[in-house]
Write a protein that holds these residues in place. Structure first.
Motif, PDB file in Angstrom:
ATOM      1  N   ARG A  18       3.792  -1.648  -0.598  1.00 40.60           N
ATOM      2  CA  ARG A  18       3.870  -2.290   0.632  1.00 40.60           C
ATOM      3  C   ARG A  18       3.944  -1.307   2.262  1.00 40.60           C
ATOM      4  O   ARG A  18       4.010  -2.201   2.903  1.00 40.60           O
ATOM      5  CB  ARG A  18       4.242  -3.179   0.316  1.00 40.60           C
ATOM      6  CG  ARG A  18       4.322  -4.351  -0.475  1.00 40.60           C
ATOM      7  CD  ARG A  18       5.616  -5.106  -1.181  1.00 40.60           C
ATOM      8  NE  ARG A  18       5.476  -6.219  -2.386  1.00 40.60           N
ATOM      9  CZ  ARG A  18       5.512  -5.448  -3.594  1.00 40.60           C
ATOM     10  NH1 ARG A  18       4.925  -4.538  -3.895  1.00 40.60           N
ATOM     11  NH2 ARG A  18       4.983  -6.479  -4.751  1.00 40.60           N
ATOM     12  N   PHE A  58       3.984 -11.860  -9.948  1.00 43.93           N
ATOM     13  CA  PHE A  58       5.682 -10.810  -9.598  1.00 43.93           C
ATOM     14  C   PHE A  58       5.036  -9.995  -7.838  1.00 43.93           C
ATOM     15  O   PHE A  58       6.151  -9.795  -7.603  1.00 43.93           O
ATOM     16  CB  PHE A  58       6.551 -10.378 -10.306  1.00 43.93           C
ATOM     17  CG  PHE A  58       8.060  -9.620 -10.388  1.00 43.93           C
ATOM     18  CD1 PHE A  58       8.972 -10.913  -9.946  1.00 43.93           C
ATOM     19  CD2 PHE A  58       7.327  -8.361  -9.982  1.00 43.93           C
ATOM     20  CE1 PHE A  58      10.222 -10.164  -9.615  1.00 43.93           C
ATOM     21  CE2 PHE A  58       8.814  -8.325  -9.811  1.00 43.93           C
ATOM     22  CZ  PHE A  58       9.821  -8.723  -9.884  1.00 43.93           C
ATOM     23  N   VAL A  59       4.918  -9.038  -9.000  1.00 44.79           N
ATOM     24  CA  VAL A  59       3.821  -8.219  -8.295  1.00 44.79           C
ATOM     25  C   VAL A  59       3.391  -8.427  -6.675  1.00 44.79           C
ATOM     26  O   VAL A  59       3.295  -7.750  -5.822  1.00 44.79           O
ATOM     27  CB  VAL A  59       3.091  -6.897  -9.228  1.00 44.79           C
ATOM     28  CG1 VAL A  59       2.869  -5.970  -8.553  1.00 44.79           C
ATOM     29  CG2 VAL A  59       4.155  -6.140  -9.938  1.00 44.79           C
ATOM     30  N   LEU A  71       6.933  -9.156  -1.482  1.00 42.46           N
ATOM     31  CA  LEU A  71       8.351 -10.088  -1.006  1.00 42.46           C
ATOM     32  C   LEU A  71       9.121  -8.139  -1.663  1.00 42.46           C
ATOM     33  O   LEU A  71       8.355  -7.744  -2.477  1.00 42.46           O
ATOM     34  CB  LEU A  71       8.464 -11.026  -2.032  1.00 42.46           C
ATOM     35  CG  LEU A  71       8.083 -12.361  -1.428  1.00 42.46           C
ATOM     36  CD1 LEU A  71       8.925 -13.159  -2.428  1.00 42.46           C
ATOM     37  CD2 LEU A  71       8.216 -12.806   0.419  1.00 42.46           C
ATOM     38  N   THR A  85      11.399  -5.763  -3.015  1.00 46.18           N
ATOM     39  CA  THR A  85      12.165  -5.558  -4.929  1.00 46.18           C
ATOM     40  C   THR A  85      11.041  -6.611  -6.196  1.00 46.18           C
ATOM     41  O   THR A  85      11.254  -6.722  -6.537  1.00 46.18           O
ATOM     42  CB  THR A  85      13.276  -6.431  -5.476  1.00 46.18           C
ATOM     43  OG1 THR A  85      13.652  -7.956  -4.888  1.00 46.18           O
ATOM     44  CG2 THR A  85      14.693  -5.661  -4.591  1.00 46.18           C
ATOM     45  N   THR A  86       9.534  -6.886  -5.549  1.00 47.56           N
ATOM     46  CA  THR A  86       8.821  -7.848  -6.703  1.00 47.56           C
ATOM     47  C   THR A  86       8.076  -6.698  -6.793  1.00 47.56           C
ATOM     48  O   THR A  86       6.645  -7.234  -7.198  1.00 47.56           O
ATOM     49  CB  THR A  86       8.534  -8.714  -6.146  1.00 47.56           C
ATOM     50  OG1 THR A  86       7.660  -8.131  -4.863  1.00 47.56           O
ATOM     51  CG2 THR A  86       9.874  -9.778  -5.989  1.00 47.56           C
ATOM     52  N   THR A 103      10.042  -2.644 -10.149  1.00 44.91           N
ATOM     53  CA  THR A 103      10.726  -3.719 -10.873  1.00 44.91           C
ATOM     54  C   THR A 103      10.148  -4.426 -12.190  1.00 44.91           C
ATOM     55  O   THR A 103      10.365  -4.743 -13.130  1.00 44.91           O
ATOM     56  CB  THR A 103      11.389  -4.534  -9.888  1.00 44.91           C
ATOM     57  OG1 THR A 103      11.804  -3.984  -8.669  1.00 44.91           O
ATOM     58  CG2 THR A 103      12.175  -6.136 -10.317  1.00 44.91           C
ATOM     59  N   ALA A 104       8.479  -4.301 -11.906  1.00 45.39           N
ATOM     60  CA  ALA A 104       7.715  -5.000 -12.893  1.00 45.39           C
ATOM     61  C   ALA A 104       7.563  -4.415 -14.180  1.00 45.39           C
ATOM     62  O   ALA A 104       7.884  -5.223 -14.982  1.00 45.39           O
ATOM     63  CB  ALA A 104       6.377  -5.322 -12.177  1.00 45.39           C
ATOM     64  N   SER A 129      -1.476  -7.924  -3.719  1.00 48.53           N
ATOM     65  CA  SER A 129      -0.530  -7.579  -2.926  1.00 48.53           C
ATOM     66  C   SER A 129      -1.120  -6.733  -1.645  1.00 48.53           C
ATOM     67  O   SER A 129      -1.120  -6.923  -0.721  1.00 48.53           O
ATOM     68  CB  SER A 129       0.468  -6.571  -3.306  1.00 48.53           C
ATOM     69  OG  SER A 129       1.792  -6.195  -2.821  1.00 48.53           O
TER      70      SER A 129
END
Length: 145
Positions: free
Chosen positions: A18, A95-96, A100, A102-103, A107-108, A133
């Protein structure tokens, strides 16, 4: 050499994909090349992360201070393991894939370790999530959306 820097940035927990894509586009690099190296870097780092998080969880299971917490997590997972296994890859993708805070991959990877996902399934989920993403972040960075 610049693309290697972008790949390295996509592996870091602070920037991940990101942050790497907008930085690469701001450096006036080819957006397709930036996308490819960012997705590649962010996905490749997930393999050692999953293995590391698994070892950390295993280590915590041996420590008295953390046995209660890890035991609760294990009990919760075992109770819903069938349901979780069916939706876990899709869950990792979403999720990934939604860019956003922390996603991301880090984290995943922790979630995949906690859920005891197979590395292959977790890697597919992270890859497809990173691709989604990456498209969203690239489109935002190029002012397409």
């Amino acid at each position: 050499m610049e693309y290697l820097k972008i790949m390295f940035l996509s592996m870091l927990p602070v920037t991940e994909l990101r942050g790497a894509i907008p930085i690469g586009i701001a450096m006036d690099l080819n957006p397709i090349g930036v996308y490819i190296v960012s997705v590649l870097g962010s996905t490749l780092i997930s393999i050692p992360l999953i293995l590391t998080f698994r070892h950390i969880l295993q280590y915590l299971r041996t420590k008295k201070k953390f046995q209660t917490l890890v035991g609760k997590i294990d009990k919760k997972i075992k109770s819903g393991i069938r349901r979780l296994k069916n939706v876990s890859v899709l869950g990792i993708i979403l999720f990934v894939g939604v860019p956003l805070p922390t996603t991301g991959t880090w984290t995943a990877s922790a979630i995949a370790s906690i859920l005891r996902m197979r590395i292959k399934d977790a890697l597919i989920g992270v890859l497809l999530g990173n691709m989604l993403s990456g498209v969203i972040v690239s489109a935002l960075s190029l002012h397409i959306i």
